[in-house]
Motif scaffolding. Structure first.
Motif, PDB file in Angstrom:
ATOM      1  N   VAL A   4      -1.879   4.944  12.291  1.00  0.00           N
ATOM      2  CA  VAL A   4      -2.712   5.066  11.861  1.00  0.00           C
ATOM      3  C   VAL A   4      -2.941   4.069  10.435  1.00  0.00           C
ATOM      4  O   VAL A   4      -1.559   3.540   9.413  1.00  0.00           O
ATOM      5  CB  VAL A   4      -3.007   6.296  11.073  1.00  0.00           C
ATOM      6  N   THR A   5      -3.677   3.666   9.947  1.00  0.00           N
ATOM      7  CA  THR A   5      -3.323   3.160   8.345  1.00  0.00           C
ATOM      8  C   THR A   5      -5.207   3.847   7.815  1.00  0.00           C
ATOM      9  O   THR A   5      -5.577   4.340   8.792  1.00  0.00           O
ATOM     10  CB  THR A   5      -4.500   1.700   8.809  1.00  0.00           C
ATOM     11  N   PRO A   6      -4.759   3.292   6.297  1.00  0.00           N
ATOM     12  CA  PRO A   6      -3.571   4.093   6.100  1.00  0.00           C
ATOM     13  C   PRO A   6      -1.868   4.560   6.099  1.00  0.00           C
ATOM     14  O   PRO A   6      -2.582   5.135   6.931  1.00  0.00           O
ATOM     15  CB  PRO A   6      -4.211   4.073   4.311  1.00  0.00           C
ATOM     16  N   PRO A   7      -0.888   4.012   5.639  1.00  0.00           N
ATOM     17  CA  PRO A   7       0.183   4.881   5.989  1.00  0.00           C
ATOM     18  C   PRO A   7       0.773   6.213   5.410  1.00  0.00           C
ATOM     19  O   PRO A   7      -0.431   6.034   4.248  1.00  0.00           O
ATOM     20  CB  PRO A   7       0.860   3.702   5.479  1.00  0.00           C
ATOM     21  N   ALA A   8       0.775   6.826   6.138  1.00  0.00           N
ATOM     22  CA  ALA A   8       1.112   8.003   6.018  1.00  0.00           C
ATOM     23  C   ALA A   8       1.845   9.013   6.378  1.00  0.00           C
ATOM     24  O   ALA A   8       2.397   8.479   7.579  1.00  0.00           O
ATOM     25  CB  ALA A   8      -0.149   9.406   5.539  1.00  0.00           C
ATOM     26  N   MET A  26       0.737  -0.960   0.468  1.00  0.00           N
ATOM     27  CA  MET A  26       0.244   0.115  -0.533  1.00  0.00           C
ATOM     28  C   MET A  26       0.522   1.189  -0.412  1.00  0.00           C
ATOM     29  O   MET A  26       1.700   1.015   1.048  1.00  0.00           O
ATOM     30  CB  MET A  26      -0.710  -0.064   1.296  1.00  0.00           C
ATOM     31  N   ALA A  27       0.870   2.355  -0.611  1.00  0.00           N
ATOM     32  CA  ALA A  27       1.257   3.349  -1.202  1.00  0.00           C
ATOM     33  C   ALA A  27       1.347   4.513   0.194  1.00  0.00           C
ATOM     34  O   ALA A  27       0.357   4.485   0.609  1.00  0.00           O
ATOM     35  CB  ALA A  27       1.075   4.273  -2.104  1.00  0.00           C
ATOM     36  N   THR A  28       2.200   4.818  -0.120  1.00  0.00           N
ATOM     37  CA  THR A  28       2.262   5.883   1.482  1.00  0.00           C
ATOM     38  C   THR A  28       1.617   7.331   1.397  1.00  0.00           C
ATOM     39  O   THR A  28       2.308   7.932   0.053  1.00  0.00           O
ATOM     40  CB  THR A  28       4.369   5.810   2.138  1.00  0.00           C
ATOM     41  N   LEU A  29       0.720   7.729   1.905  1.00  0.00           N
ATOM     42  CA  LEU A  29      -0.319   9.189   1.846  1.00  0.00           C
ATOM     43  C   LEU A  29       0.965   9.869   1.984  1.00  0.00           C
ATOM     44  O   LEU A  29       1.585   9.835   3.035  1.00  0.00           O
ATOM     45  CB  LEU A  29      -0.798   9.362   1.522  1.00  0.00           C
ATOM     46  N   ARG A  30       1.322  11.171   1.525  1.00  0.00           N
ATOM     47  CA  ARG A  30       1.757  12.113   1.872  1.00  0.00           C
ATOM     48  C   ARG A  30       1.278  13.511   2.023  1.00  0.00           C
ATOM     49  O   ARG A  30      -0.241  14.073   1.497  1.00  0.00           O
ATOM     50  CB  ARG A  30       2.649  12.812   0.469  1.00  0.00           C
ATOM     51  N   PHE A  31       1.354  14.009   3.507  1.00  0.00           N
ATOM     52  CA  PHE A  31       0.762  15.004   3.409  1.00  0.00           C
ATOM     53  C   PHE A  31       1.844  15.582   3.939  1.00  0.00           C
ATOM     54  O   PHE A  31       2.112  16.026   4.824  1.00  0.00           O
ATOM     55  CB  PHE A  31       0.106  14.733   4.921  1.00  0.00           C
ATOM     56  N   GLY A  32       1.791  17.255   3.982  1.00  0.00           N
ATOM     57  CA  GLY A  32       1.805  18.481   4.660  1.00  0.00           C
ATOM     58  C   GLY A  32       1.587  19.276   5.070  1.00  0.00           C
ATOM     59  O   GLY A  32      -0.273  19.608   5.160  1.00  0.00           O
ATOM     60  N   ALA A  33       2.109  19.813   6.490  1.00  0.00           N
ATOM     61  CA  ALA A  33       1.331  21.016   7.366  1.00  0.00           C
ATOM     62  C   ALA A  33       2.107  22.481   7.517  1.00  0.00           C
ATOM     63  O   ALA A  33       2.902  22.446   7.639  1.00  0.00           O
ATOM     64  CB  ALA A  33       1.696  20.473   8.619  1.00  0.00           C
ATOM     65  N   LEU A  34       1.128  22.767   7.604  1.00  0.00           N
ATOM     66  CA  LEU A  34       1.512  24.321   7.189  1.00  0.00           C
ATOM     67  C   LEU A  34       1.766  24.646   9.006  1.00  0.00           C
ATOM     68  O   LEU A  34       0.760  25.142   9.527  1.00  0.00           O
ATOM     69  CB  LEU A  34       0.843  25.582   6.449  1.00  0.00           C
ATOM     70  N   PHE A  35       3.366  25.466   9.361  1.00  0.00           N
ATOM     71  CA  PHE A  35       3.471  25.024  11.186  1.00  0.00           C
ATOM     72  C   PHE A  35       4.662  26.197  10.471  1.00  0.00           C
ATOM     73  O   PHE A  35       5.415  25.942  10.155  1.00  0.00           O
ATOM     74  CB  PHE A  35       3.862  24.114  11.589  1.00  0.00           C
ATOM     75  N   PRO A  36       4.330  27.371  12.168  1.00  0.00           N
ATOM     76  CA  PRO A  36       5.361  28.211  11.873  1.00  0.00           C
ATOM     77  C   PRO A  36       6.518  26.978  12.850  1.00  0.00           C
ATOM     78  O   PRO A  36       7.099  27.094  13.774  1.00  0.00           O
ATOM     79  CB  PRO A  36       4.874  28.997  13.154  1.00  0.00           C
ATOM     80  N   THR A  37       7.600  27.234  11.510  1.00  0.00           N
ATOM     81  CA  THR A  37       8.754  26.596  12.051  1.00  0.00           C
ATOM     82  C   THR A  37       9.342  25.977  13.614  1.00  0.00           C
ATOM     83  O   THR A  37      10.104  25.997  14.320  1.00  0.00           O
ATOM     84  CB  THR A  37       9.504  26.140  10.612  1.00  0.00           C
ATOM     85  N   ALA A  38       9.958  27.730  13.366  1.00  0.00           N
ATOM     86  CA  ALA A  38      10.379  28.117  14.572  1.00  0.00           C
ATOM     87  C   ALA A  38       9.704  27.775  15.794  1.00  0.00           C
ATOM     88  O   ALA A  38      10.745  27.038  16.897  1.00  0.00           O
ATOM     89  CB  ALA A  38      10.204  29.681  15.178  1.00  0.00           C
ATOM     90  N   ASN A  39       8.613  28.082  16.263  1.00  0.00           N
ATOM     91  CA  ASN A  39       8.119  26.946  16.972  1.00  0.00           C
ATOM     92  C   ASN A  39       7.115  25.902  17.258  1.00  0.00           C
ATOM     93  O   ASN A  39       6.584  25.126  18.158  1.00  0.00           O
ATOM     94  CB  ASN A  39       6.900  28.055  17.528  1.00  0.00           C
ATOM     95  N   ALA A  40       7.332  25.118  15.434  1.00  0.00           N
ATOM     96  CA  ALA A  40       7.023  23.674  15.193  1.00  0.00           C
ATOM     97  C   ALA A  40       7.490  22.609  16.153  1.00  0.00           C
ATOM     98  O   ALA A  40       8.791  22.082  16.329  1.00  0.00           O
ATOM     99  CB  ALA A  40       7.469  23.256  13.795  1.00  0.00           C
ATOM    100  N   ASP A  41       7.145  21.213  16.875  1.00  0.00           N
ATOM    101  CA  ASP A  41       7.067  20.534  16.722  1.00  0.00           C
ATOM    102  C   ASP A  41       6.208  19.629  16.854  1.00  0.00           C
ATOM    103  O   ASP A  41       4.547  19.644  17.337  1.00  0.00           O
ATOM    104  CB  ASP A  41       6.788  20.688  18.852  1.00  0.00           C
TER     105      ASP A  41
END
Length: 259
Positions: free
Chosen positions: A27-31, A1-16
């Motif tokens: 989670v399934t399906p994998p991402a 099963m192909a892994t889904l690709r997600f992006g999250a816009l977040f202020p990297t200076a404080n990102a965790d």
């Protein structure tokens, strides 16, 4: 099963994004999730803690400017299957019209499905059929007012709320378990079918069971609804243990009568 690709816009200076990654690991399906650097204007991030409430609101709303989102996503076409604005306040501090513009901008520039944490809360409340909710808000009261206004689009009535008046996502990322559980406990109400905890900086994934126990009802966290909304944008149904009703009904959820 192909892994889904997600992006999250977040202020990297404080990102965790540890909380997101911990949930995605079950989670399934994998991402997989990658952060897209959403930059505060020069000098803003360092001064957030000392801003007046009005200036803080303007700064957070500015982070959701569709033009800023487009700039952050420049060159990302084809990189993701779905992308989310993962700063809750950057959605709800803007108008409903601007929120729609955010969604269309994400999809247009990244050339994939787009969502926001705010949209995740709206859709999750509809999905569960909840009409009476509690809000465990980390924000100043007028921030919470704006969040509640947007919940109206999901035909949800807020039966109880608490406001913690926190100042920055950097501080919130350091909140301990007891403080988060206390906030949810104070937001509990016998009439609430679900309690909402709208802040992606909080580390909540390992607290799913404890938060539900404290609230006497399912608790939807910003981490949960953001990840769920990314899958939903693709027409996929995610499943995971110990992740609340959006990811399947585990034993605890059934015991406290999830919608």
């Amino acid at each position: 099963m192909a892994t889904l690709r997600f992006g999250a816009l977040f202020p990297t200076a404080n990102a965790d994004i540890e909380d997101f990654q911990r949930l995605l690991g079950r989670v399934t399906p994998p991402a997989r999730l990658d952060v897209v650097d959403l930059r505060w204007p020069p000098g803003v991030a360092a001064g957030l803690a000392d801003m007046s409430d009005g200036h803080l609101a303007a700064a957070a709303a500015g982070l959701g400017d569709p033009a800023l989102l487009a700039s952050a996503l420049d060159g990302s076409a084809g990189r993701f299957d779905a992308v989310a604005l993962a700063v809750t306040s950057a959605g709800f501090l803007r108008s409903a019209h601007d929120h729609t513009r955010q969604l269309t901008t994400l999809a247009r520039v990244a050339r994939c499905r787009g969502t926001t944490t705010l949209r995740g809360f709206q859709d999750a409340v509809r999905h569960l059929g909840a009409t009476r909710v509690g809000v465990a808000s980390v924000y100043p009261s007028h921030f919470t007012d704006k969040f509640i206004d947007h919940l109206g689009e999901a035909d949800a009535t807020v039966v109880h709320r608490v406001d913690a008046n926190a100042r920055t996502d950097h501080d919130l990322a350091r909140w301990g378990d007891d403080r988060i559980i206390d906030l949810v406990t104070r937001a509990a109400h016998p009439a609430a079918e679900v309690v909402l905890l709208p802040e992606t900086a909080l580390h909540t994934d390992h607290l799913t069971a404890a938060l539900a126990e404290a609230a006497g009802a399912p608790v939807l966290t910003a981490t949960q609804v953001t990840i769920w909304s990314l899958f939903r944008a693709l027409g996929r149904t995610p499943a995971a243990t110990a992740a609340g009703p959006l990811f399947g009904h585990d034993e605890l959820c059934q015991r406290i009568a999830c919608p």
